[in-house]
Design a protein around this motif. Sequence first.
Motif, short mmCIF file in Angstrom:
data_model
loop_
_atom_site.label_atom_id
_atom_site.label_comp_id
_atom_site.label_asym_id
_atom_site.label_seq_id
_atom_site.Cartn_x
_atom_site.Cartn_y
_atom_site.Cartn_z
N PHE A 485 35.02 38.76 54.31
CA PHE A 485 35.30 37.93 52.79
C PHE A 485 36.73 37.04 52.78
O PHE A 485 37.67 38.39 52.51
N ALA A 486 36.89 36.00 52.02
CA ALA A 486 38.63 35.81 51.38
C ALA A 486 38.83 34.82 50.44
O ALA A 486 37.99 33.83 50.81
N ASP A 487 40.04 34.13 50.37
CA ASP A 487 39.86 33.66 49.52
C ASP A 487 38.90 33.05 47.83
O ASP A 487 39.05 31.87 47.94
N ASN A 488 38.43 34.61 48.06
CA ASN A 488 36.96 33.91 46.60
C ASN A 488 37.71 33.97 45.64
O ASN A 488 38.46 34.18 45.35
N THR A 489 37.30 34.17 44.34
CA THR A 489 37.15 33.50 43.11
C THR A 489 36.53 34.69 42.53
O THR A 489 34.34 34.31 42.65
N TYR A 490 36.16 36.68 41.62
CA TYR A 490 34.87 36.65 41.11
C TYR A 490 35.62 36.56 39.71
O TYR A 490 37.28 37.51 39.60
N ILE A 491 34.68 36.64 38.84
CA ILE A 491 33.86 36.64 36.95
C ILE A 491 33.38 37.48 37.36
O ILE A 491 32.25 36.98 37.24
N GLY A 492 33.75 38.72 36.80
CA GLY A 492 32.10 39.69 36.43
C GLY A 492 32.43 40.82 36.55
O GLY A 492 33.06 40.84 37.30
N ASP A 493 31.57 41.68 36.13
CA ASP A 493 31.47 43.18 37.23
C ASP A 493 31.10 43.32 38.79
O ASP A 493 29.41 43.71 38.38
N TRP A 494 31.66 42.74 39.47
CA TRP A 494 30.86 42.99 40.70
C TRP A 494 31.42 44.28 41.43
O TRP A 494 32.35 45.42 40.88
N LYS A 495 30.67 44.99 42.38
CA LYS A 495 31.04 45.92 43.08
C LYS A 495 30.02 45.58 44.33
O LYS A 495 30.40 44.57 44.89
N PHE A 496 30.96 46.31 45.70
CA PHE A 496 31.25 46.01 47.10
C PHE A 496 30.00 46.51 47.34
O PHE A 496 30.43 48.23 48.04
N ALA A 497 29.18 46.71 48.60
CA ALA A 497 28.73 47.55 49.52
C ALA A 497 28.27 47.46 51.06
O ALA A 497 29.47 46.48 51.34
N LYS A 498 29.29 48.78 51.47
CA LYS A 498 29.21 48.99 53.03
C LYS A 498 28.77 49.64 53.70
O LYS A 498 28.00 50.86 53.20
N GLY A 499 28.82 49.96 54.78
CA GLY A 499 28.44 51.08 56.56
C GLY A 499 26.85 51.20 55.71
O GLY A 499 26.57 50.06 55.98
N TRP A 500 26.22 52.59 55.36
CA TRP A 500 24.77 51.96 54.78
C TRP A 500 23.86 51.85 54.02
O TRP A 500 22.86 51.26 53.62
N GLY A 501 25.36 51.01 53.37
CA GLY A 501 24.48 50.17 52.07
C GLY A 501 25.14 50.28 50.67
O GLY A 501 25.35 49.97 49.99
N GLU A 502 26.54 51.82 50.77
CA GLU A 502 26.96 52.40 49.79
C GLU A 502 27.69 51.66 48.77
O GLU A 502 28.58 50.72 49.10
N THR A 503 28.04 51.38 47.51
CA THR A 503 28.68 51.22 46.45
C THR A 503 30.03 51.74 46.57
O THR A 503 29.88 52.31 46.36
N VAL A 504 31.16 50.31 46.74
CA VAL A 504 32.56 51.22 47.00
C VAL A 504 33.85 50.10 45.03
O VAL A 504 32.40 48.46 45.08
N THR A 505 33.67 50.42 45.02
CA THR A 505 35.37 49.18 44.06
C THR A 505 35.95 48.33 44.44
O THR A 505 36.79 48.11 45.62
N TRP A 506 35.93 47.77 44.60
CA TRP A 506 37.31 45.76 44.65
C TRP A 506 38.24 46.83 45.09
O TRP A 506 38.48 46.62 46.67
N ASP A 507 38.81 48.23 44.48
CA ASP A 507 40.07 48.29 45.28
C ASP A 507 39.81 49.09 46.90
O ASP A 507 40.20 48.69 47.76
N VAL A 508 38.83 49.30 47.09
CA VAL A 508 38.03 50.28 47.93
C VAL A 508 38.33 48.46 49.33
O VAL A 508 37.85 49.38 50.03
N TRP A 509 36.96 48.16 48.32
CA TRP A 509 36.64 46.96 49.54
C TRP A 509 37.80 46.90 50.13
O TRP A 509 37.92 45.71 51.70
N ARG A 510 38.92 46.09 49.51
CA ARG A 510 39.99 45.39 49.74
C ARG A 510 40.72 46.34 50.52
O ARG A 510 41.70 45.40 51.80
N ALA A 511 41.32 47.76 50.10
CA ALA A 511 42.35 48.18 51.56
C ALA A 511 41.38 48.81 52.37
O ALA A 511 40.35 48.32 53.59
N ALA A 512 42.62 49.32 53.57
CA ALA A 512 42.03 49.93 54.62
C ALA A 512 41.48 51.24 54.96
O ALA A 512 40.91 51.81 53.89
#
Length: 682
Positions: A485-512
Motif C-alpha cells: 500500500f502506498a501514496d493513499n489518502t485516508y480520511i476517518g477512523d481506519w485500522k489495519f490488519a496483518k498476520g492472522w488478521g490482528e489489527t494495528v494502528t496507523w503508526d505500527v502499520w507504517r513502521a518496520a
Amino acid sequence: MRHPVVVGALLAVVATAGLLAGQTTGAAASAESASGGWYTELPDAIRVCDNATWQDGPESAPEGAIVVPAGDNAGFDFGQSGKTYWFAPGVHTLGDGQYSQITPGDGSTFLGAPGAVLDGMNKNVYAFTGHASNVRIAYLEIRNFGRGADNKNEGVINHDAASGWVMEHLYAHHNDGAAVFLGNANTVRFSCLKDNGQYGASAYREEIEGERAVKDLVVHNNEIAGNNQDDWETREQGCGCSGGVKFWDVEGATVTQNYVHDNLGVGLWADTNNVDFLFDRNWIEHNESEGIWYEISYNATITRNVFKKNGWVGGNDNQGSPSPAIYISESGGDARLPSEVSGSTDLNIADNYFEDNFSGVSIFENANRFCNSNGNTSKSYCTPFVSPTVIPEPHNTDYPNPINDTHPCYTGIANEPLRTDCRWHSRNVKVTGNEFRFERSNVPCAGTYCGVQALYAQGADNMSWAPYTVTEIQQNVMFSAGNSFADNTYIGDWKFAKGWGETVTWDVWRAAPYNQDAGSTLNGSSEEPPTPNALDTDTSTLEGSIGTWAAWYSASAERSAEAAHEGGYGLRVEVTEAHGWGVTTDNWPGFTARQGGKQIGFWARQGSPGVSAATLSVLWRDSSEELLRSDEITLDGLSTSWKEFTAELTAPAGTATVALELTGDGDAGEVLHLDDIVIADA
C-alpha cells in the motif's frame, strides 16, 4: 490463437459506442487526481435502467428484415443465418414448452421495436440458445424466463455461451439463473440487467482442448442491479454463486463504466483462474457483499472506480472477515500470464474512490488453498501453471484420504517448481493513489474488521502431505510477495490488519517491519510515524528466538531463561577466552533506520561470575553500506541486579541501517545478561 486486445484499442472502441462525455481514457487519465470531483455525482449516462434505451429500437422493420409479429411466436423460424429479425411492438411469447426457445443461425440479428417484449411466462427456461456465432440482440425487454432452481448456473440469453455475440440495449429482468451468459469474444453493453434470480450476467464455458473457452469479453456501460433475488447463498450455504456478474476461467475482460448496485451478494466477482482484467470507471454501490472480488486469479488493473456502502450485510453476517470493497483472495500478478488488457503483470488497485464501505481493500491468502487440497473450494481446478488445469475425476473431496493421488500437485508438490506452482498466491498487489473515506457512524459496524485495510493469511497446519505452513504463508504475504500500500489518502477512523488478521494502528502499520503506506496520509497528516523499535522482536526480547545475535570472537551468545529481565528469555553472553571478546547482530548491514533523534534503552546485569564492564556500539550506515558513525554506550556499575541503560543519540544524515556490537574485557567463564533492547525514534 488468442485474439489480441489492447487497452487503448478497446477504450477507443467503447468511446465510439457512447463513452461518457468529457471523460478521459487511457494512460493520461490515470494521472487524474482522485480528489477532483469525477466521483461526486453518479453520471447520467450509466443510469441505464432510468434511460430505457431498449425503447430506442427501429420503429419499423429495417429493409430486408423478417417481421416477428407480437403474440405467440411458437414455431417461428428463428434459425436462418445472416438474417435480421424485427420484433413488432407488444408482448412476444414462445409457447408453453419448457424448452421452447430461440435458436439463432450464424450472423443473425434480433431487433426490437419500441415496446417489444419477449416474455418467458416462467414456463420457458431459456430465451436464446445454441452455438451460432456472431449473433446480435438489441432493443428488447426480456423477462420471466426460467423455472426457479432449475436455472441455477444457467443463462437465459446466450445459454450455450456461443462466440462473438453482441447483446446491447436490453432490459433483462426477473429471469431465473443468469440473465446473460457470456462466451468467447462476447460484448454486453448499454443494458439494464436487473432483479434476476442469480446473476445479471455470468461467464463460463468448459475448456476446449486445454484452452480457455471464454476470452476477450467487453462488459460496458450496463446497469447491473438487484440480482440474486433467489438468495442462493442462503439456499446453499457458502455456494459462492450469487451477485451482479460472475466470471469463471476467463482470459481478457474489459469491464468499464458500469453501474453495479444493490445486488444481493457480490457486485463483480472474478472467481478461479481468470487472467488479464481491466475494471475501469465503474460505479459500485450498496452491494450486500464485496464490490469487486478477485479470487484465485491473476493480472488485473482496478482503476478509477467508485466504491460506496458495499459489504454492509456481509460484514455483519460474517464478522470473521473484513467484507471489503475490494477483496483480493489468493490472487495477484504473474509475468508468465497475459496482460494485454490489464496492461500490467501486477495486480494494480489505483486511483479509486472509497466511501463508507464496511472495509477498504483486503489482500488475503488461505494457507490451505492449493490444488488437490481440502481448502480448494474450486474442487476440480488447479492453477494455470500446472497441467492438467482441470483435475480429472475423481478429485480430492475426501481429505485426509485423497482420492486422486496421481495428479502432480499431490505426488510432487514438495519439490520445485510444483511447490510454488501448485498454489494460488496473493502477490505483486499494489494499492496506490486511492482515496479512502470512512465515517464509523455512517456504517453499521460489527466485529473487529469494520473500517480496516488488511494484509493477512490464515489456515491450519492439518495436512501431513502439504509442504506449506501457515507461518510461512503469512510471512510471504506480508513481507516477501511484493504486496504494498502506498501514496493513499485516508480520511476517518481506519485500522489495519496483518498476520492472522490482528489489527494495528496507523503508526505500527507504517513502521518496520511492515513498512506499509509510504507516502500516504491519514486525516491530512503526512508525517512519517516514529519507529517504536528498529530491532525485530526476537533480537530485542529473545522471546521467540535468539534473533540476529551471534558470537563474534572469544564469546558465546545464547538465548537463556537465566538472562530474562521481562518475559521468559534474555541474551546470555559468556567469555570463552581471556582479554577481549565480542558479540554482534549478524544481519549485515543491519536493521532499517533513518536519520534523526533516537532513544536507546536496554537492561543489563552480571551473571555468575560476572562481567564487570562492557561497551555497546551503535553503528550507523548509509544505503551504500558505508559506516557513517559509531556511537558507544558504556555499561558500568554492573552488579547481579538489573540496571537500565539509556542514551539519546542522533543518527547522522543519510542513515539507512543500524547494527549493534557488544564488546568487553574479562576472563574466561565470566557472564553478562542483556535484555529488552530498544532503538526508537525520538
